[in-house]
Design a protein around this motif. Structure first.
Motif, PDB file in Angstrom:
ATOM      1  N   THR A 143      -3.509   4.426  -1.994  1.00 43.91           N
ATOM      2  CA  THR A 143      -2.820   4.531  -0.716  1.00 43.91           C
ATOM      3  C   THR A 143      -2.920   5.960  -0.212  1.00 43.91           C
ATOM      4  OG1 THR A 143      -0.701   5.043  -1.767  1.00 43.91           O
ATOM      5  CG2 THR A 143      -1.203   2.713  -1.360  1.00 43.91           C
TER       6      THR A 143
ATOM      7  N   LEU B 123      -5.583   2.031   1.384  1.00 47.43           N
ATOM      8  CA  LEU B 123      -4.647   1.586   2.410  1.00 47.43           C
ATOM      9  C   LEU B 123      -4.140   2.827   3.131  1.00 47.43           C
ATOM     10  CD1 LEU B 123      -2.644  -0.362   3.847  1.00 47.43           C
ATOM     11  CD2 LEU B 123      -1.122  -0.046   1.872  1.00 47.43           C
TER      12      LEU B 123
ATOM     13  N   LEU C 181       4.464   0.917   2.874  1.00 43.61           N
ATOM     14  CA  LEU C 181       3.902   0.839   1.517  1.00 43.61           C
ATOM     15  C   LEU C 181       4.512  -0.298   0.709  1.00 43.61           C
ATOM     16  CD1 LEU C 181       3.652   4.603   0.473  1.00 43.61           C
ATOM     17  CD2 LEU C 181       1.798   3.093   1.218  1.00 43.61           C
TER      18      LEU C 181
END
Length: 254
Positions: free
Chosen positions: A8, A32, A82
């Motif tokens: 992430t 991401l 998240l």
């Protein structure tokens, strides 16, 4: 490429220019992306859409930096996006523009510049540390103006000098967690916001002539460097200021 699959990343100032290119590249590598923006919601949505159309994953995060509560606003949206996942990569890219030479500077402009360019990245990192996985990456965008005197942007250069010192210090402090902290210094870089100015002012030709590789940078040039530092391949690089300017201001060309 899929070097960042399962990772992430938060990229500040991801709606336009270099920040957008960084977000797109990290997403292409599998991360991401939390694409931060300050006010241009349409541009941020366009960044996210471009990532998704290319098969990546991203979500927008809005927070005006340099104001009270900016970090709280940013991380409330980040943590929601998240959904319990840790953070792996933090890219501090957002920055305010130069406020001109010292003769034109004002206390208000000076304070605003330091609030956005220095205070915000510092406290974003502080807030990110509990979320940041061991072995994570922190990358901050600086500028070649820290190594070359540019009188028309003295205070701006001061802010970038501050984040370079921050990077070296935090690299030493966070190394026991395997977190690398590095800084990237672009030179003159053409974006959608400044392309016409470079051409009409003659600056494009002038600055290219002062660059060893004989051209101005493109956002992708910077994004590729950031992607390298975010990857496992850069695991042994920390506390470093990496010049990504194409050799700008190295000296006269023969």
């Amino acid at each position: 490429m899929a070097k960042l699959t399962g990772k992430t990343a938060l990229v500040t100032g991801a709606s336009r220019g270099i920040g957008r290119a960084i977000a797109q590249r990290l997403a292409a590598d599998g991360a991401l992306i939390a694409a931060h923006y300050g006010s241009d919601e349409a541009a941020a949505k366009d960044t996210v859409a471009s990532i998704e159309q290319a098969g990546g994953r991203a979500f927008p995060v809005r927070a005006e930096l340099g104001v009270d509560g900016d970090v709280d606003t940013l991380f409330a949206a980040l943590e929601e996006g998240l959904s319990g996942q840790p953070l792996d990569i933090l890219v501090n890219n957002a920055a305010g523009p130069s406020d001109g030479p010292i003769e034109e500077a004002t206390p208000e402009g000076f304070d605003r510049l330091f609030a956005v360019n220095v205070k915000a990245p510092f406290f974003i990192i502080q807030r990110a540390l509990p979320l940041l996985r061991d072995g994570g990456r922190i990358i901050t965008i600086s500028s070649t103006c820290t190594r070359v005197a540019t009188p028309f942007q003295t205070s701006y250069a001061m802010t970038k000098g501050a984040v370079e010192v921050m990077g070296r210090t935090l690299a030493n402090a966070l190394g026991t967690r395997g977190i690398t902290v590095n800084t990237v210094t672009p030179g003159a870089t053409v974006t959608d916001l400044n392309a016409s100015l470079f051409k009409t002012s003659g600056a494009e030709v002038y600055l290219a002539a002062m660059t060893a590789l004989d051209r101005l940078g493109q956002p992708a040039d910077i994004a590729d460097v950031v992607a390298f530092l975010a990857s496992h391949d850069a695991r042994w690089i920390t506390g470093h200021v990496l010049d990504a300017s194409g050799g700008m201001y190295l000296g006269p060309r023969a």
